[in-house]
Scaffold this active site. Structure first.
Site, PDB file in Angstrom:
ATOM      1  N   TYR A  71       0.831  -1.218   0.000  1.00 52.29           N
ATOM      2  CA  TYR A  71       0.000   0.000   0.000  1.00 52.29           C
ATOM      3  C   TYR A  71       0.862   1.263   0.000  1.00 52.29           C
ATOM      4  O   TYR A  71       0.508   2.264  -0.609  1.00 52.29           O
ATOM      5  CB  TYR A  71      -0.987  -0.041   1.171  1.00 52.29           C
ATOM      6  CG  TYR A  71      -2.180  -0.921   0.854  1.00 52.29           C
ATOM      7  CD1 TYR A  71      -2.214  -2.245   1.260  1.00 52.29           C
ATOM      8  CD2 TYR A  71      -3.242  -0.418   0.101  1.00 52.29           C
ATOM      9  CE1 TYR A  71      -3.289  -3.066   0.916  1.00 52.29           C
ATOM     10  CE2 TYR A  71      -4.311  -1.228  -0.245  1.00 52.29           C
ATOM     11  CZ  TYR A  71      -4.333  -2.553   0.170  1.00 52.29           C
ATOM     12  OH  TYR A  71      -5.379  -3.370  -0.201  1.00 52.29           O
ATOM     13  N   HIS A 123     -14.835   2.042  -0.839  1.00 47.95           N
ATOM     14  CA  HIS A 123     -13.752   1.139  -0.420  1.00 47.95           C
ATOM     15  C   HIS A 123     -12.624   1.873   0.305  1.00 47.95           C
ATOM     16  O   HIS A 123     -11.491   1.379   0.387  1.00 47.95           O
ATOM     17  CB  HIS A 123     -13.213   0.378  -1.641  1.00 47.95           C
ATOM     18  CG  HIS A 123     -14.245  -0.518  -2.254  1.00 47.95           C
ATOM     19  ND1 HIS A 123     -14.122  -1.015  -3.524  1.00 47.95           N
ATOM     20  CD2 HIS A 123     -15.414  -0.998  -1.774  1.00 47.95           C
ATOM     21  CE1 HIS A 123     -15.189  -1.768  -3.798  1.00 47.95           C
ATOM     22  NE2 HIS A 123     -15.976  -1.778  -2.760  1.00 47.95           N
TER      23      HIS A 123
HETATM   24  C1  BV8 Z   1     -17.994  -7.992   1.696  1.00 47.86           C
HETATM   25  C2  BV8 Z   1     -10.011  -1.642  -1.818  1.00 47.86           C
HETATM   26  C3  BV8 Z   1     -19.096  -9.092   3.514  1.00 47.86           C
HETATM   27  C4  BV8 Z   1      -8.706  -2.250  -1.500  1.00 47.86           C
HETATM   28  C5  BV8 Z   1     -11.401  -3.334  -2.951  1.00 47.86           C
HETATM   29  C6  BV8 Z   1     -21.557 -11.675  -3.957  1.00 47.86           C
HETATM   30  C7  BV8 Z   1     -21.187 -12.495  -4.970  1.00 47.86           C
HETATM   31  C8  BV8 Z   1     -19.845 -12.913  -5.076  1.00 47.86           C
HETATM   32  C9  BV8 Z   1     -18.853 -12.497  -4.162  1.00 47.86           C
HETATM   33  C10 BV8 Z   1     -19.230 -11.674  -3.164  1.00 47.86           C
HETATM   34  C11 BV8 Z   1     -20.568 -11.276  -3.053  1.00 47.86           C
HETATM   35  N1  BV8 Z   1     -20.627 -10.462  -1.979  1.00 47.86           N
HETATM   36  C12 BV8 Z   1     -19.389 -10.345  -1.416  1.00 47.86           C
HETATM   37  C13 BV8 Z   1     -18.522 -11.078  -2.124  1.00 47.86           C
HETATM   38  C14 BV8 Z   1     -17.115 -11.195  -1.842  1.00 47.86           C
HETATM   39  C15 BV8 Z   1     -16.302 -10.024  -2.442  1.00 47.86           C
HETATM   40  C16 BV8 Z   1     -16.426  -9.964  -3.944  1.00 47.86           C
HETATM   41  O1  BV8 Z   1     -17.205  -9.216  -4.507  1.00 47.86           O
HETATM   42  N2  BV8 Z   1     -15.573 -10.772  -4.591  1.00 47.86           N
HETATM   43  C17 BV8 Z   1     -15.529 -10.723  -6.066  1.00 47.86           C
HETATM   44  C18 BV8 Z   1     -14.072 -10.804  -6.484  1.00 47.86           C
HETATM   45  C19 BV8 Z   1     -16.365 -11.802  -6.657  1.00 47.86           C
HETATM   46  N3  BV8 Z   1     -16.720  -8.734  -1.869  1.00 47.86           N
HETATM   47  C20 BV8 Z   1     -16.172  -8.405  -0.672  1.00 47.86           C
HETATM   48  O2  BV8 Z   1     -15.366  -9.086  -0.070  1.00 47.86           O
HETATM   49  C21 BV8 Z   1     -16.620  -7.064  -0.080  1.00 47.86           C
HETATM   50  N4  BV8 Z   1     -16.933  -7.250   1.321  1.00 47.86           N
HETATM   51  O3  BV8 Z   1     -18.758  -8.461   0.886  1.00 47.86           O
HETATM   52  O4  BV8 Z   1     -18.088  -8.158   3.066  1.00 47.86           O
HETATM   53  C22 BV8 Z   1     -18.399 -10.447   3.507  1.00 47.86           C
HETATM   54  C23 BV8 Z   1     -17.666 -10.789   4.625  1.00 47.86           C
HETATM   55  C24 BV8 Z   1     -17.057 -12.081   4.661  1.00 47.86           C
HETATM   56  C25 BV8 Z   1     -17.151 -12.953   3.548  1.00 47.86           C
HETATM   57  C26 BV8 Z   1     -17.871 -12.525   2.395  1.00 47.86           C
HETATM   58  C27 BV8 Z   1     -18.509 -11.256   2.374  1.00 47.86           C
HETATM   59  C28 BV8 Z   1     -15.464  -6.024  -0.123  1.00 47.86           C
HETATM   60  C29 BV8 Z   1     -15.146  -5.653  -1.533  1.00 47.86           C
HETATM   61  C30 BV8 Z   1     -14.108  -4.500  -1.553  1.00 47.86           C
HETATM   62  C31 BV8 Z   1     -12.686  -5.009  -1.649  1.00 47.86           C
HETATM   63  N5  BV8 Z   1     -11.753  -3.867  -1.797  1.00 47.86           N
HETATM   64  N6  BV8 Z   1     -10.575  -2.261  -3.038  1.00 47.86           N
HETATM   65  C32 BV8 Z   1      -7.640  -1.969  -2.536  1.00 47.86           C
HETATM   66  O5  BV8 Z   1      -7.878  -1.148  -3.435  1.00 47.86           O
HETATM   67  O6  BV8 Z   1      -6.569  -2.556  -2.366  1.00 47.86           O
HETATM   68  S1  BV8 Z   1     -12.065  -4.001  -4.389  1.00 47.86           S
HETATM   69  C33 BV8 Z   1     -11.106  -3.351  -5.688  1.00 47.86           C
HETATM   70  O7  BV8 Z   1     -11.308  -4.253  -6.752  1.00 47.86           O
HETATM   71  C34 BV8 Z   1     -11.568  -2.011  -6.209  1.00 47.86           C
HETATM   72  O8  BV8 Z   1     -11.955  -1.128  -5.207  1.00 47.86           O
HETATM   73  C35 BV8 Z   1     -12.732  -2.388  -7.109  1.00 47.86           C
HETATM   74  O9  BV8 Z   1     -13.909  -2.544  -6.366  1.00 47.86           O
HETATM   75  C36 BV8 Z   1     -12.314  -3.758  -7.599  1.00 47.86           C
HETATM   76  C37 BV8 Z   1     -11.698  -3.595  -8.939  1.00 47.86           C
HETATM   77  O10 BV8 Z   1     -12.747  -3.434  -9.834  1.00 47.86           O
HETATM   78  P1  BV8 Z   1     -12.717  -2.167 -10.838  1.00 47.86           P
HETATM   79  O11 BV8 Z   1     -12.516  -0.928 -10.088  1.00 47.86           O
HETATM   80  O12 BV8 Z   1     -13.908  -2.325 -11.679  1.00 47.86           O
HETATM   81  O13 BV8 Z   1     -11.360  -2.392 -11.659  1.00 47.86           O
HETATM   82  P2  BV8 Z   1     -11.019  -3.539 -12.712  1.00 47.86           P
HETATM   83  O14 BV8 Z   1      -9.564  -3.488 -12.928  1.00 47.86           O
HETATM   84  O15 BV8 Z   1     -11.659  -4.824 -12.325  1.00 47.86           O
HETATM   85  O16 BV8 Z   1     -11.770  -3.074 -14.044  1.00 47.86           O
HETATM   86  C38 BV8 Z   1     -11.376  -1.872 -14.650  1.00 47.86           C
HETATM   87  C39 BV8 Z   1     -12.376  -1.645 -15.770  1.00 47.86           C
HETATM   88  O17 BV8 Z   1     -12.060  -0.396 -16.378  1.00 47.86           O
HETATM   89  C40 BV8 Z   1     -12.330  -2.709 -16.856  1.00 47.86           C
HETATM   90  O18 BV8 Z   1     -13.662  -3.107 -17.179  1.00 47.86           O
HETATM   91  C41 BV8 Z   1     -11.670  -1.994 -18.044  1.00 47.86           C
HETATM   92  O19 BV8 Z   1     -12.220  -2.423 -19.279  1.00 47.86           O
HETATM   93  C42 BV8 Z   1     -12.074  -0.558 -17.772  1.00 47.86           C
HETATM   94  N7  BV8 Z   1     -11.158   0.464 -18.316  1.00 47.86           N
HETATM   95  C43 BV8 Z   1      -9.822   0.349 -18.518  1.00 47.86           C
HETATM   96  N8  BV8 Z   1      -9.335   1.558 -19.007  1.00 47.86           N
HETATM   97  C44 BV8 Z   1     -10.419   2.412 -19.071  1.00 47.86           C
HETATM   98  C45 BV8 Z   1     -11.568   1.715 -18.611  1.00 47.86           C
HETATM   99  N9  BV8 Z   1     -12.788   2.298 -18.555  1.00 47.86           N
HETATM  100  C46 BV8 Z   1     -12.888   3.600 -18.961  1.00 47.86           C
HETATM  101  N10 BV8 Z   1     -11.822   4.338 -19.387  1.00 47.86           N
HETATM  102  C47 BV8 Z   1     -10.586   3.767 -19.467  1.00 47.86           C
HETATM  103  N11 BV8 Z   1      -9.555   4.521 -19.905  1.00 47.86           N
END
Ligand code: BV8
Length: 248
Positions: A71, A123
């Site tokens: 971080y 987040h």
């Molecule tokens: C929780 C901070 C209760 C830290 C982050 C339901 C279903 C399935 C799984 C779950 C569910 N509910 C909960 C879960 C579990 C989990 C989850 O969702 N897992 C996923 C992987 C399936 N969620 C959690 O754990 C959440 N907490 O639910 O607590 C709990 C308790 C115990 C057990 C279970 C549940 C907490 C989630 C938050 C985690 N922290 N970040 C850090 O930054 O280090 S998440 C982090 O990853 C980001 O904040 C963001 O949310 C995510 C990344 O996603 P994006 O931001 O969308 O980025 P990504 O790279 O993926 O995509 C970029 C996009 O931009 C692409 O589409 C690309 O095409 C596009 N792009 C690229 N260039 C451009 C562009 N767009 C426009 N212009 C450009 N130039």
């Protein structure tokens, strides 16, 4: 020369007449500021670092120094970055809308540096540090040698004020985000892969409440098939073009 982005008159009218416009942003809006996204296969953060090894409470318990350093590395990159035209366009849109809410998954604070005011950080924010036991934010901390800095009041390890996987989101931020999604007339979904929950559930909540959902993303996402308007381009190109059209 990229083809000029064209906007349907109905969308422009909907944005002009909207009582509340909301935006949900992800790492993609900061990509043009040089901040790596998470999932981009080549240079995405997750391509080089396993999220389970770095962004979970277990990872911090197992190896706090490695997590702290990761971080710290990201914090330096964020500090050296600048908002891009995509960030500024959303800040300008906030100034034009009667009510505007910017819901972000990003921890980089670039929206606020671009002048956005009503920013809901789902987040957390990497510039803040908190006590891993009391949860209280600590303004100043000094890193001594190989140590992870400790809380001045209780001595527990300090940690970044971000939400790790399997950690609950800040209740007030989530409540504000869900309220904005339910009440908005238009939701702009910009630069997110819409795979991380509960953030990824906001567009369908907005749509179910009758909002127009607009996706801005050069790549398709699980949201692309249900969005009312799809702009497959970079946020730093599409959003300034949208503001230019709104100014007419
Ligand atoms: C929780 C901070 C209760 C830290 C982050 C339901 C279903 C399935 C799984 C779950 C569910 N509910 C909960 C879960 C579990 C989990 C989850 O969702 N897992 C996923 C992987 C399936 N969620 C959690 O754990 C959440 N907490 O639910 O607590 C709990 C308790 C115990 C057990 C279970 C549940 C907490 C989630 C938050 C985690 N922290 N970040 C850090 O930054 O280090 S998440 C982090 O990853 C980001 O904040 C963001 O949310 C995510 C990344 O996603 P994006 O931001 O969308 O980025 P990504 O790279 O993926 O995509 C970029 C996009 O931009 C692409 O589409 C690309 O095409 C596009 N792009 C690229 N260039 C451009 C562009 N767009 C426009 N212009 C450009 N130039």
């Amino acid at each position: 020369m990229t083809a000029p982005v064209s906007f349907k008159p109905e969308l422009i009218a909907a944005l002009r007449d909207a009582r509340l416009i909301a935006a949900l942003t992800g790492a993609g809006i900061s990509a043009e500021s040089g901040i790596a996204t998470f999932r981009d296969a080549q240079d995405g953060l997750w391509a080089r670092f396993d999220p389970r090894e770095l962004a979970t409470p277990e990872a911090f318990a197992r190896n706090p120094k490695r997590v702290w350093d990761w971080y710290a590395w990201r914090r330096e990159r964020v500090a050296a970055a600048r908002p891009n035209p995509g960030h500024y366009a959303l800040a300008e849109l906030e100034g034009r809308a009667s009510e505007f809410a910017l819901i972000t998954q990003n921890v980089d604070g670039l929206h606020q540096r671009a002048g956005s005011r009503n920013v809901i950080e789902l987040h957390g924010n990497i510039a803040r540090v908190k006590c891993s036991r009391e949860g209280t934010c600590v303004e100043r901390w000094e890193t001594r040698g190989e140590e992870v800095p400790r809380c001045p009041s209780c001595g527990a390890l300090l940690r970044p004020d971000v939400v790790w996987f399997e950690e609950l989101l800040p209740a007030d931020a989530l409540a504000k985000a869900e309220d904005a999604a339910r009440r908005c007339d238009v939701l702009l979904v910009v630069g997110t892969s819409a795979e991380v929950y509960p953030a990824a559930a906001l567009p369908s909540a907005a749509s179910a409440a009758g909002a127009i959902v607009v996706e801005v993303n050069p790549n398709s996402t699980p949201l692309s098939h249900s969005a009312d308007y799809l702009f497959s381009g970079a946020a730093g190109v599409v959003l300034p073009a949208l503001l230019e059209r709104l100014r007419v």
